[in-house]
Design an enzyme around this catalytic site. Structure first.
Site, PDB file in Angstrom:
ATOM      1  NE  ARG B  10       5.728  26.561 -15.215  1.00 33.02           N
ATOM      2  CZ  ARG B  10       6.210  25.520 -15.869  1.00 33.02           C
ATOM      3  NH1 ARG B  10       5.957  25.364 -17.147  1.00 33.02           N
ATOM      4  NH2 ARG B  10       6.990  24.642 -15.276  1.00 33.02           N
ATOM      5  CD  GLU B  58       6.365  34.411 -30.206  1.00 30.11           C
ATOM      6  OE1 GLU B  58       6.832  34.905 -31.253  1.00 30.11           O
ATOM      7  OE2 GLU B  58       6.649  33.257 -29.836  1.00 30.11           O
ATOM      8  CG  HIS B 109       8.489  30.012 -18.876  1.00 27.78           C
ATOM      9  ND1 HIS B 109       7.138  29.730 -18.814  1.00 27.78           N
ATOM     10  CD2 HIS B 109       9.126  28.818 -18.914  1.00 27.78           C
ATOM     11  CE1 HIS B 109       6.967  28.425 -18.816  1.00 27.78           C
ATOM     12  NE2 HIS B 109       8.156  27.834 -18.870  1.00 27.78           N
TER      13      HIS B 109
END
Lengths: 274, 312
Positions: B10, B58, B109
Site C-alpha cells: 500500500r 465507495e 488492506h
C-alpha cells in the site's frame, strides 16, 4: 425553436417510443412518455451538441440515470439525427445498437451506460466535477425517476455534488408518482422530494407540469442562471403521457403495446394536434 | 532475514502514484475517507488539486471515477478491498467495466494480513469478484518493486484494472536489474523439478521461503510469481506443470474463485495435473497480528512447507 415547434418534436419522440417498444415486444413506455418533453427540450433546445460529431469534446453531457426509459432517449437521438429513426424498430433485438438499457459503447450520442438505478447520477457528478477540474465549460444533465431516488447511491451523489457546488450539473426528477410495484407513496415514499434536494444543497426548481414546454424552458433557464450550487428540477409529470389508455396506469411501466394497442396508440398520436 | 528491506505494497501504491503524477497530469486519485490508510495521502500532499476525497461513499466514488474517465481523465480509485471490490462491486461492473472505462481500482488492506481489524475488513473474495467481470485486468503484486511497476502498467493499459495491495510490510524480493513487469506475464523465481508452487501477492515471498525449507527436506520446488491473475499466464503455468507434474497454488484469498481456481481451470481444461490449493478454506478471518494470523492459517513459509510436504 419555439415551444410550438418543440411540441411537434415531442410528438415525434412519442411515436418513436411506441414504435420501439412495439417492435421489441418489451421495454418501458410509461416513463419514456412522461419524459418525452424533457428529452425533446434537452436535445433540440438546451444542450450544446452536434449529432454529426457525437463525441465532440466540449459537448454538454446527458446521463439517463433512469436507464430503463431508453426508448425515450433513443427516440430523441434518432429524431435529432444521431442515427436513422428506422433503427428504433431494432430496439432490444440481437445485434442492434439499441440495447435494453443505454450503453455508451453501442449507441452514437449516448454519453454514459446506465440502467442499474442510482448509478447514473454519480457518473454525471463525475463528469460535472471533471469540467470544473480542468476549467471546461460543458454542462451535465441527468434524469432520474422518482422511484429511483429511493436508491441510497442517489443521495451519496447528491451530497457530493452539493458539497462541491457543481453548478454545471442539473438533476431532473421525473415525478410521475408511479413505480413498478405501485404508487411511490405506497411502495416506499421518497416524499418530501423537494425538501430532500434542498437539504443536500441543491437549488430546487419545481415544475407544476413537466409535460408543458414553456414550464420546462423556464426551469432550464433558471438552472443555467444558478451559480454556486447544482440545480434539481423536480417536475410533476404523467406516466404514459400522450396515450390515453397508458396515462397514469402503473401497468404500462414495463410493458410493450401489442399490435392492437400499437395501432390505437399510433392513431391517437397521429391525430394529436400540436 | 533481519536486514531484508520490508515495505507494505500500500505504501508502494502511494509512492508510485506520486511518481506517476509528476509525469501525467491527467491522473487523478479518489479516496473514500481512507487516504491515510491507503497511503494515497502522499499523493494528496503532492497534488492536492488532483486528489478527490469522496468521503465515506465507495459506490458514488466509483461512479464519479467513471464520469472522470468518460471525460478523458485517468482516475485511480482507492479504498480497502472489502469496499472497493465488495461494496462497490456492481458499480465497478456496470458503471466502469460495461462501458470499458479507463478506471483503475487500487484496493488496499486485502487478505487476512489486515490483522487486528478482523474478519469484517479482511477481504478474501475480491480476486474472485473482479475476475468474473469481462475485460477486467486483475493484479496482485508481491512486493514494493512489483507494486510500483503494476501501478505504472495499469496507467498505460487502456481499460479497467484492479490492483490488490496489502497492509503488512513484506520483504522486497524483486529488487534486481533483470526484473521486468509485463501485464499477464508470470515470473519464474526459482527453478525446480518436483513441484510447481504458483503464488501471488505476499505469498510469493512466503513461497520462496517454503521452497528453501522444502529443499532441505529433499523436495525441489519451482516457484512462479503470478502478479497478474487475469489475464493469466497459461503458457508459463502449463510448461512448469508439464515439467514437475504437480502444482500448488498459494494465495491470501479464499480457495474459491481466486488464483487457485484460475489455475485449476487452466490445468483441468488443458492438462489435468495434481493440484493443491493453499489459501483460506471457506471461513472468515479473525483479529490478531498479521504474522500470527498468517501462521495460524498456514499461509506463512512454514505452513506452506508443511502442507506441500504432506501432499507432494
Amino acid at each position: 425553436m419555439t415551444d410550438q415547434e418543440l411540441k411537434a418534436k415531442a410528438l415525434e419522440v412519442r411515436k418513436g417510443i411506441i414504435e420501439g417498444t412495439h417492435a421489441a415486444k418489451s421495454g418501458h413506455p410509461g416513463g419514456s412518455l412522461s419524459a418525452a418533453e424533457v428529452f425533446t427540450y434537452l436535445y433540440f433546445e438546451e444542450m450544446n451538441i452536434d449529432p454529426a460529431d457525437p463525441k465532440k469534446a466540449d459537448r454538454d453531457r446527458f446521463v439517463l440515470s433512469k436507464g430503463h426509459t431508453a426508448p425515450g432517449l433513443y427516440s430523441v437521438l434518432a429524431n435529432r439525427g444521431y442515427f436513422p429513426v428506422e433503427d428504433l424498430k431494432t430496439l432490444r433485438h440481437v445485434g442492434s445498437h439499441l440495447q435494453g438499457h443505454p450503453c455508451m459503447t453501442h449507441t452514437p450520442g449516448v454519453d454514459a451506460s446506465s440502467g442499474s438505478l442510482g448509478q447514473g447520477i454519480s457518473v454525471a457528478a463525475g463528469m460535472a466535477l471533471s469540467a470544473k477540474l480542468t476549467n471546461e465549460s460543458y454542462r451535465v444533465y441527468t434524469l432520474l425517476g422518482d422511484g429511483e431516488i429511493e436508491e441510497g447511491q442517489v443521495w451519496e451523489a447528491a451530497m457530493f455534488a452539493g458539497n462541491r457546488k457543481l453548478d454545471n450539473l442539473v438533476v431532473i426528477v421525473d415525478n410521475n408518482n408511479l413505480q413498478i410495484d405501485g404508487p411511490i407513496t405506497e411502495v416506499n415514499s421518497p416524499y418530501p422530494i423537494v425538501d430532500k434536494w434542498k437539504a443536500f444543497n441543491f437549488h430546487v426548481i419545481e415544475v407544476a407540469d413537466g409535460n408543458d414546454m414553456a414550464q420546462i424552458r423556464a426551469a432550464f433557464d433558471e438552472a443555467k442562471n444558478t451559480k454556486g450550487q447544482p440545480s434539481a428540477i423536480v417536475m410533476k409529470t404523467v406516466k404514459g403521457k400522450g396515450i390515453s389508455f397508458m396515462e397514469n396506469q402503473v401497468g404500462w411501466h414495463g410493458k410493450a403495446p401489442n399490435d392492437e394497442e400499437y395501432q390505437k396508440a399510433m392513431d391517437e398520436l397521429n391525430n394529436t394536434e400540436v | 532475514m533481519a536486514d531484508v528491506k520490508k515495505i507494505a505494497t500500500r505504501e508502494s501504491y502511494g509512492n508510485a502514484l506520486v511518481e506517476l503524477g509528476k509525469q501525467k497530469d491527467n491522473l487523478y486519485v479518489l479516496d473514500a475517507d481512507l487516504a491515510e490508510a491507503t497511503k494515497t495521502g502522499t499523493f494528496k500532499k503532492a497534488f492536492p488539486d488532483r486528489h478527490i476525497d469522496c468521503g465515506i461513499q465507495e459506490c458514488n466514488m466509483v461512479g464519479v471515477a467513471a464520469g472522470l474517465a468518460a471525460t478523458g481523465k485517468v482516475p485511480f480509485c482507492s479504498s480497502f478491498a472489502m469496499f472497493a471490490a465488495g461494496r462497490a462491486f456492481e458499480q465497478v461492473r456496470n458503471s466502469v467495466a460495461y462501458p470499458k472505462l479507463n478506471v483503475k481500482i487500487g484496493a488496499t488492506h486485502a487478505g487476512i494480513s489486515v490483522g487486528e481489524d478482523g474478519a469484517s475488513h479482511q477481504c478474501l473474495e475480491d480476486i474472485a469478484l473482479m475476475r468474473t467481470i469481462p475485460g477486467m485486468v486483475v493484479m496482485c503484486p508481491s512486493d514494493d518493486v512489483e507494486a510500483k511497476a503494476a501501478v505504472f502498467a495499469a496507467y498505460e493499459h487502456e481499460g479497467p484494472v484492479y490492483i490488490r495491495f496489502g497492509r503488512l510490510a513484506v520483504p522486497v524480493i524483486n529488487d534486481n536489474p533483470g526484473y521486468k513487469f509485463e501485464i499477464g506475464k508470470g515470473i519464474t523465481l526459482r527453478e525446480g523439478s518436483d513441484v510447481t508452487i504458483v503464488a501471488s501477492g505476499l505469498e510469493v515471498g512466503e513461497a520462496l521461503g517454503a521452497a528453501d525449507m522444502l529443499a532441505k527436506e529433499g523436495v525441489n520446488a519451482e516457484v512462479i510469481n503470478i502478479h497478474t491473475i487475469k489475464p493469466l499466464d497459461k503458457d508459463l503455468i502449463l510448461a512448469s506443470a508439464k515439467k514437475t507434474g504437480k502444482v500448488v497454488t498459494v494465495e491470501e484469498h479464499s480457495i474459491y474463485g481466486g488464483l487457485g481456481s484460475a489455475v485449476a481451470e487452466v490445468l483441468s481444461e488443458e492438462m489435468p495435473t495434481k493440484l493443491l490449493r493453499i489459501g483460506v478454506h471457506d471461513t472468515f478471518g479473525e483479529s490478531g497480528p498479521a504474522t500470527e494470523l498468517l501462521h495460524k492459517y498456514e499461509l506463512d513459509a512454514e505452513g506452506i512447507c508443511k502442507q506441500v510436504k504432506a501432499w507432494v
